[in-house]
Design a protein around this motif. Structure first.
Motif, PDB file in Angstrom:
ATOM      1  N   SER A 105     -51.116 -17.636  19.534  1.00  0.00           N
ATOM      2  CA  SER A 105     -52.500 -17.205  19.756  1.00  0.00           C
ATOM      3  C   SER A 105     -52.646 -16.421  21.055  1.00  0.00           C
ATOM      4  CB  SER A 105     -53.440 -18.412  19.780  1.00  0.00           C
ATOM      5  OG  SER A 105     -53.216 -19.183  20.934  1.00  0.00           O
ATOM      6  N   SER A 106     -53.656 -15.595  21.111  1.00  0.00           N
ATOM      7  CA  SER A 106     -53.930 -14.799  22.317  1.00  0.00           C
ATOM      8  C   SER A 106     -54.406 -15.687  23.460  1.00  0.00           C
ATOM      9  CB  SER A 106     -54.962 -13.722  22.026  1.00  0.00           C
ATOM     10  OG  SER A 106     -56.171 -14.318  21.598  1.00  0.00           O
ATOM     11  N   PHE A 107     -54.905 -16.870  23.133  1.00  0.00           N
ATOM     12  CA  PHE A 107     -55.384 -17.803  24.152  1.00  0.00           C
ATOM     13  C   PHE A 107     -54.295 -18.099  25.182  1.00  0.00           C
ATOM     14  CE2 PHE A 107     -55.576 -22.144  25.744  1.00  0.00           C
ATOM     15  CZ  PHE A 107     -56.797 -22.135  26.375  1.00  0.00           C
ATOM     16  N   LEU A 108     -53.080 -18.366  24.719  1.00  0.00           N
ATOM     17  CA  LEU A 108     -51.992 -18.697  25.641  1.00  0.00           C
ATOM     18  C   LEU A 108     -51.620 -17.515  26.535  1.00  0.00           C
ATOM     19  CD1 LEU A 108     -49.602 -20.936  23.517  1.00  0.00           C
ATOM     20  CD2 LEU A 108     -51.144 -21.620  25.341  1.00  0.00           C
ATOM     21  N   VAL A 109     -51.668 -16.320  25.985  1.00  0.00           N
ATOM     22  CA  VAL A 109     -51.368 -15.120  26.777  1.00  0.00           C
ATOM     23  C   VAL A 109     -52.371 -14.997  27.919  1.00  0.00           C
ATOM     24  CG1 VAL A 109     -51.251 -12.595  26.728  1.00  0.00           C
ATOM     25  CG2 VAL A 109     -50.309 -13.920  24.834  1.00  0.00           C
ATOM     26  N   ILE A 110     -53.645 -15.196  27.604  1.00  0.00           N
ATOM     27  CA  ILE A 110     -54.700 -15.108  28.626  1.00  0.00           C
ATOM     28  C   ILE A 110     -54.503 -16.193  29.678  1.00  0.00           C
ATOM     29  CG2 ILE A 110     -57.180 -15.349  29.016  1.00  0.00           C
ATOM     30  CD1 ILE A 110     -57.523 -14.104  26.156  1.00  0.00           C
ATOM     31  N   LEU A 111     -54.226 -17.412  29.221  1.00  0.00           N
ATOM     32  CA  LEU A 111     -54.043 -18.539  30.138  1.00  0.00           C
ATOM     33  C   LEU A 111     -52.875 -18.298  31.097  1.00  0.00           C
ATOM     34  CD1 LEU A 111     -55.204 -21.365  30.758  1.00  0.00           C
ATOM     35  CD2 LEU A 111     -53.447 -22.293  29.253  1.00  0.00           C
TER      36      LEU A 111
END
Length: 201
Positions: A105-111
């Protein structure tokens, strides 16, 4: 509610899916493959279809290849089921992103990007601003930000799992409604399929 004819056509003709086309060619052992051969392989190889779906979700493209039912043209006996189908379809579109594996997910990239920025800031404060006497405090703040990020990621993973389960429940219910509407002569399922994506160039 994925339309395999469309999937096969996109894998064959849209450059976005070139890596999948190369997989198909390798599995079939030939360079020139037809859309029908791709469709047959999709039916046999679930991993290939999953890769197609995951690739779409990573780039915010929908795997729901069916449109809402125009209830104004239906008999009164079909209206209630069609309205429920339309409501469920909207829920599926909202929940679809949670069917992607959380690790992709893109969430982990942002985090991780935020954490990298925090680490860079920590180094900046210590080295460039000559704050060596406060370095343990600054590193402590950095470690606490990692702990908060880990906790938040864990919370988001649970959200993904819960919503993915809910998606599959609604998907089953919606598929059943669609089949019943077709069986009772209210709709022609094939006419509801979205033949091509407007999002591909």
């Amino acid at each position: 509610m994925i339309y395999l004819d469309r999937v096969a056509k996109e894998i064959k003709r849209v450059g976005f899916y070139d890596s999948l086309l190369q997989d198909v060619k390798a599995k079939l052992g030939k360079e020139d493959v037809s859309e029908e051969e791709i469709k047959e392989l999709l039916l046999k190889d679930e991993r290939l279809l999953k890769e197609y779906k995951d690739l779409n979700l990573e780039y915010n493209l929908s795997n729901i290849h069916i449109k809402t039912i125009d209830t104004s043209r239906l008999d009164s006996r079909c209206q209630e089921a069609a309205k429920l189908f339309n409501e469920n379809l909207q829920k599926l579109k909202e929940l679809e992103k949670y069917t992607l594996d959380f690790s992709r997910s893109s969430f982990l990239v942002i985090l991780f990007s935020v954490e990298f920025f925090v680490l860079f800031s920590v180094q900046y404060f210590i080295v460039l601003l000559s704050l060596k006497e406060y370095q343990w405090l600054i590193y402590g703040l950095f470690l606490s930000s990692i702990a908060i990020a880990w906790w938040y990621a864990k919370k988001e993973r649970q959200k993904y799992e819960k919503n993915a389960k809910y998606f599959h429940e609604i998907y089953q219910e919606t598929s059943k409604i669609l089949n019943e509407l077709e069986k009772s002569g209210c709709i022609d399922k094939k006419s509801l399929y979205i033949q091509k994506s407007d999002e591909h160039v």
